[in-house]
Motif scaffolding. Structure first.
Motif, mmCIF file in Angstrom:
data_model
loop_
_atom_site.group_PDB
_atom_site.id
_atom_site.type_symbol
_atom_site.label_atom_id
_atom_site.label_comp_id
_atom_site.label_asym_id
_atom_site.label_seq_id
_atom_site.Cartn_x
_atom_site.Cartn_y
_atom_site.Cartn_z
ATOM 1 N N GLY A 29 0.801 -1.214 0.000
ATOM 2 C CA GLY A 29 0.000 0.000 0.000
ATOM 3 C C GLY A 29 0.838 1.271 0.000
ATOM 4 N N TRP A 30 2.115 1.146 -0.299
ATOM 5 C CA TRP A 30 3.007 2.306 -0.292
ATOM 6 C C TRP A 30 3.024 2.989 -1.654
ATOM 7 N N ARG A 31 3.198 4.291 -1.607
ATOM 8 C CA ARG A 31 3.467 5.078 -2.809
ATOM 9 C C ARG A 31 4.980 5.231 -2.893
ATOM 10 N N VAL A 32 5.491 5.298 -4.116
ATOM 11 C CA VAL A 32 6.933 5.213 -4.329
ATOM 12 C C VAL A 32 7.416 6.331 -5.256
ATOM 13 N N LEU A 74 6.388 7.250 -9.030
ATOM 14 C CA LEU A 74 6.813 8.436 -9.769
ATOM 15 C C LEU A 74 8.314 8.342 -10.023
ATOM 16 N N LEU A 75 8.709 8.443 -11.293
ATOM 17 C CA LEU A 75 10.117 8.443 -11.677
ATOM 18 C C LEU A 75 10.572 9.885 -11.820
ATOM 19 N N THR A 76 11.722 10.199 -11.226
ATOM 20 C CA THR A 76 12.187 11.579 -11.222
ATOM 21 C C THR A 76 13.709 11.657 -11.305
ATOM 22 N N THR A 77 14.188 12.832 -11.630
ATOM 23 C CA THR A 77 15.617 13.123 -11.564
ATOM 24 C C THR A 77 15.893 14.125 -10.452
ATOM 25 N N ASP A 80 14.330 16.604 -4.712
ATOM 26 C CA ASP A 80 13.267 17.188 -3.889
ATOM 27 C C ASP A 80 11.869 16.821 -4.387
ATOM 28 N N GLN A 81 11.764 15.923 -5.344
ATOM 29 C CA GLN A 81 10.464 15.558 -5.912
ATOM 30 C C GLN A 81 9.740 14.562 -5.006
ATOM 31 N N ASN A 82 8.624 15.030 -4.457
ATOM 32 C CA ASN A 82 7.770 14.194 -3.616
ATOM 33 C C ASN A 82 6.306 14.432 -3.959
ATOM 34 N N GLY A 83 6.041 14.726 -5.222
ATOM 35 C CA GLY A 83 4.712 15.117 -5.676
ATOM 36 C C GLY A 83 3.635 14.073 -5.482
ATOM 37 N N PRO A 86 5.188 10.119 -1.432
ATOM 38 C CA PRO A 86 5.685 8.746 -1.323
ATOM 39 C C PRO A 86 5.985 8.302 0.102
ATOM 40 N N ASP A 87 5.811 7.012 0.317
ATOM 41 C CA ASP A 87 6.217 6.369 1.563
ATOM 42 C C ASP A 87 7.645 5.849 1.438
ATOM 43 N N VAL A 88 8.030 5.527 0.206
ATOM 44 C CA VAL A 88 9.328 4.913 -0.070
ATOM 45 C C VAL A 88 10.043 5.704 -1.159
#
Length: 150
Positions: A29-32, A74-77, A80-83, A86-88
């Motif tokens: 149930g985690w967002r990543v 969410l894939l990011t570079t 500071d991206q936490n849009g 996320p839990d993980v």
């Protein structure tokens, strides 16, 4: 205190190992968020998550698209991206984020064949330990299963 895991890739490539770990996170149930060091790597992983198995895909988006908040992965570079709240946080290819204390779990994945990634992982182990996080180290066995080493 955040649980920080170090995954040492010795038998497979990131593209082969990451999808299974992401599936496990979603099952809890985690967002990543997955942080890469380059746009090219982010885009390559974007493709992998759509095609890694013939019978399924992992629901995800990238920071180049709108609606980050709707993405389970969410894939990011960006560090500071936490849009997507996320839990993980997964960090690959030597990526580093700040303030890991905000996550339930943080994961560093590094390739045994890349000396720069190995040095980065050692450095992050020292830093995360000094920050008081609970650390575990996992290494692949010959059959690609993860074995807890520390």
């Amino acid at each position: 205190m955040t649980e920080v895991l170090f995954y040492h890739l010795t038998e497979s490539r990131l593209e082969e190992a990451l999808p299974d770990l992401l599936q496990r996170s979603l099952a809890r149930g985690w967002r990543v968020v997955v942080q890469c060091r380059s746009v090219e790597r982010r885009d390559a992983l974007d493709h992998v998550l759509w095609t890694f198995r013939d019978d399924s895909f992992l629901p995800h988006g990238t920071d180049a698209e709108d609606a980050a908040e709707r993405q389970p992965i969410l894939l990011t570079t960006r560090a500071d991206q936490n849009g997507n709240a996320p839990d993980v946080r997964f960090m690959v290819d030597g990526a580093t984020a700040q303030d890991l204390g905000r996550y339930t779990r943080a994961v560093y994945m590094f390739d045994a064949s890349d000396e720069e990634q190995m040095l980065h992982a050692r450095s992050r182990w020292t830093s995360e330990k000094a920050a008081g996080h609970a650390l575990t180290y996992w290494q692949q066995a010959d059959d690609r299963r993860w074995i807890k080493k520390a």
